[in-house]
Scaffold this motif. Structure first.
Motif, mmCIF file in Angstrom:
data_model
loop_
_atom_site.group_PDB
_atom_site.id
_atom_site.type_symbol
_atom_site.label_atom_id
_atom_site.label_comp_id
_atom_site.label_asym_id
_atom_site.label_seq_id
_atom_site.Cartn_x
_atom_site.Cartn_y
_atom_site.Cartn_z
ATOM 1 N N ALA A 277 0.850 -1.186 0.000
ATOM 2 C CA ALA A 277 0.000 0.000 0.000
ATOM 3 C C ALA A 277 0.886 1.236 0.000
ATOM 4 N N SER A 278 0.385 2.320 -0.572
ATOM 5 C CA SER A 278 1.083 3.596 -0.536
ATOM 6 C C SER A 278 0.176 4.636 0.111
ATOM 7 N N LEU A 279 0.778 5.538 0.866
ATOM 8 C CA LEU A 279 0.037 6.545 1.618
ATOM 9 C C LEU A 279 0.567 7.934 1.274
ATOM 10 N N THR A 280 -0.345 8.876 1.143
ATOM 11 C CA THR A 280 0.024 10.279 0.971
ATOM 12 C C THR A 280 -0.570 11.054 2.135
ATOM 13 N N VAL B 206 2.164 7.111 9.811
ATOM 14 C CA VAL B 206 0.827 6.787 9.315
ATOM 15 C C VAL B 206 0.955 5.446 8.596
ATOM 16 N N ARG B 207 0.200 4.423 9.060
ATOM 17 C CA ARG B 207 0.436 3.066 8.553
ATOM 18 C C ARG B 207 -0.856 2.408 8.058
ATOM 19 N N TYR B 208 -0.701 1.620 6.995
ATOM 20 C CA TYR B 208 -1.801 0.818 6.450
ATOM 21 C C TYR B 208 -1.659 -0.594 7.022
ATOM 22 N N HIS B 209 -2.699 -1.030 7.789
ATOM 23 C CA HIS B 209 -2.703 -2.362 8.390
ATOM 24 C C HIS B 209 -3.692 -3.271 7.667
ATOM 25 N N MET B 210 -3.294 -4.503 7.433
ATOM 26 C CA MET B 210 -4.232 -5.505 6.940
ATOM 27 C C MET B 210 -5.107 -5.966 8.110
ATOM 28 N N GLY B 211 -6.396 -6.135 7.832
ATOM 29 C CA GLY B 211 -7.363 -6.305 8.909
ATOM 30 C C GLY B 211 -7.275 -7.611 9.665
ATOM 31 N N GLN B 212 -6.868 -8.707 8.997
ATOM 32 C CA GLN B 212 -6.849 -10.002 9.681
ATOM 33 C C GLN B 212 -5.748 -10.085 10.720
ATOM 34 N N SER B 213 -4.563 -9.631 10.354
ATOM 35 C CA SER B 213 -3.395 -9.841 11.202
ATOM 36 C C SER B 213 -2.813 -8.560 11.777
ATOM 37 N N GLY B 214 -3.214 -7.412 11.241
ATOM 38 C CA GLY B 214 -2.593 -6.154 11.637
ATOM 39 C C GLY B 214 -1.295 -5.864 10.914
ATOM 40 N N ALA B 215 -0.890 -6.746 9.970
ATOM 41 C CA ALA B 215 0.376 -6.562 9.261
ATOM 42 C C ALA B 215 0.396 -5.225 8.527
ATOM 43 N N VAL B 216 1.517 -4.509 8.635
ATOM 44 C CA VAL B 216 1.686 -3.210 7.992
ATOM 45 C C VAL B 216 2.270 -3.425 6.599
ATOM 46 N N ILE B 217 1.598 -2.850 5.583
ATOM 47 C CA ILE B 217 2.075 -3.019 4.208
ATOM 48 C C ILE B 217 2.388 -1.678 3.545
ATOM 49 N N GLY B 218 2.335 -0.600 4.303
ATOM 50 C CA GLY B 218 2.687 0.709 3.771
ATOM 51 C C GLY B 218 2.688 1.732 4.890
ATOM 52 N N SER B 219 3.557 2.748 4.779
ATOM 53 C CA SER B 219 3.631 3.755 5.836
ATOM 54 C C SER B 219 4.177 5.067 5.288
#
Length: 226
Positions: A97-100, A162-175
């Motif tokens: 994921a990418s965040l602005t 600022v982080r994007y977490h996947m809902g099942q595990s909380g894994a961060v895939i972008g910040s």
């Protein structure tokens, strides 16, 4: 005497999917009340299983793990120790994921965050302390609200992500990094008032949503107020 014969389950091989995405799985098997189908690590014991759905009808929809890699889809007998009677392989691809977001914000203020990513229903974006583990998160909002999203940042100044977490595990895939800056305020009012009466007080400050003026005993903790 009663003779018990064995039984097997079969699957139509599922197509590769992205991490965290739903998987439609076609199966044939006994369909007993407690039987279930799961997505498991390769080599896992029969009694160990990941995300699953009960074998009530075919196809079943199961959300793929948040981590990419090779997995097995397995049919477990629910009433006999979860014995596996059929399986097939599943390839789960990685996602990012990418965040602005703004580089800095005043403590307690709201920021706008635009994002691109898988957008699964339970995925969320949060403002977390710098260096926090993936399962440690601060103020958050679900990505199902679209993009951009509005998030209120913490009241304590410092370095955050600022982080994007996947809902099942909380894994961060972008910040994206965020510096939270301190706020100051001034308050002016009369030195003495009559008990139980109202009085005028003036102030300057950040004016964040939910901020308030209060009367508190001298030396009170910031969380104590009247």
């Amino acid at each position: 005497a009663i003779q018990v014969t064995d039984i097997a389950a079969t699957f139509s091989p599922p197509s590769p999917v992205e991490a965290g995405a739903p998987v439609e799985i076609q199966w044939e098997g006994p369909g007993n009340d407690l039987d279930f189908i799961s997505i498991d690590p390769v080599g896992a014991d029969d009694s160990s299983y990941g995300t699953y759905a009960y074998a009530t009808s075919s196809p079943v929809s199961i959300r793929a793990p948040d981590q990419g890699g090779e997995y097995v889809v397995r049919y477990h007998l629910g009433g006999t120790g979860y014995r596996v009677i059929g399986q097939t392989t599943l390839t789960v691809g990685t996602v990012s994921a990418s965040l602005t977001a703004p580089a800095e914000a005043q403590a307690g203020s709201e920021i706008q965050v635009a994002w691109e990513g898988p957008g699964a229903d339970l995925d969320y974006i949060s403002v977390d302390p710098d260096g926090a583990p993936d399962d440690d998160y601060g103020p958050y909002v679900y990505v199902r609200g679209g993009t951009p999203l509005t998030i209120r940042v913490p009241d304590v100044p410092g370095q955050y992500q600022v982080r994007y977490h996947m809902g099942q595990s909380g894994a961060v895939i972008g910040s994206a990094p965020l510096a939270i800056l301190p706020n100051t305020a001034t308050v002016a009012g009369p030195a003495t008032v009559v008990a139980g009466t109202e009085f005028e007080a003036s102030w300057t400050g950040p004016d964040n949503t939910g901020d308030w003026l209060t009367i508190a005993p001298v030396g009170a903790d910031p969380r104590d107020y009247l």
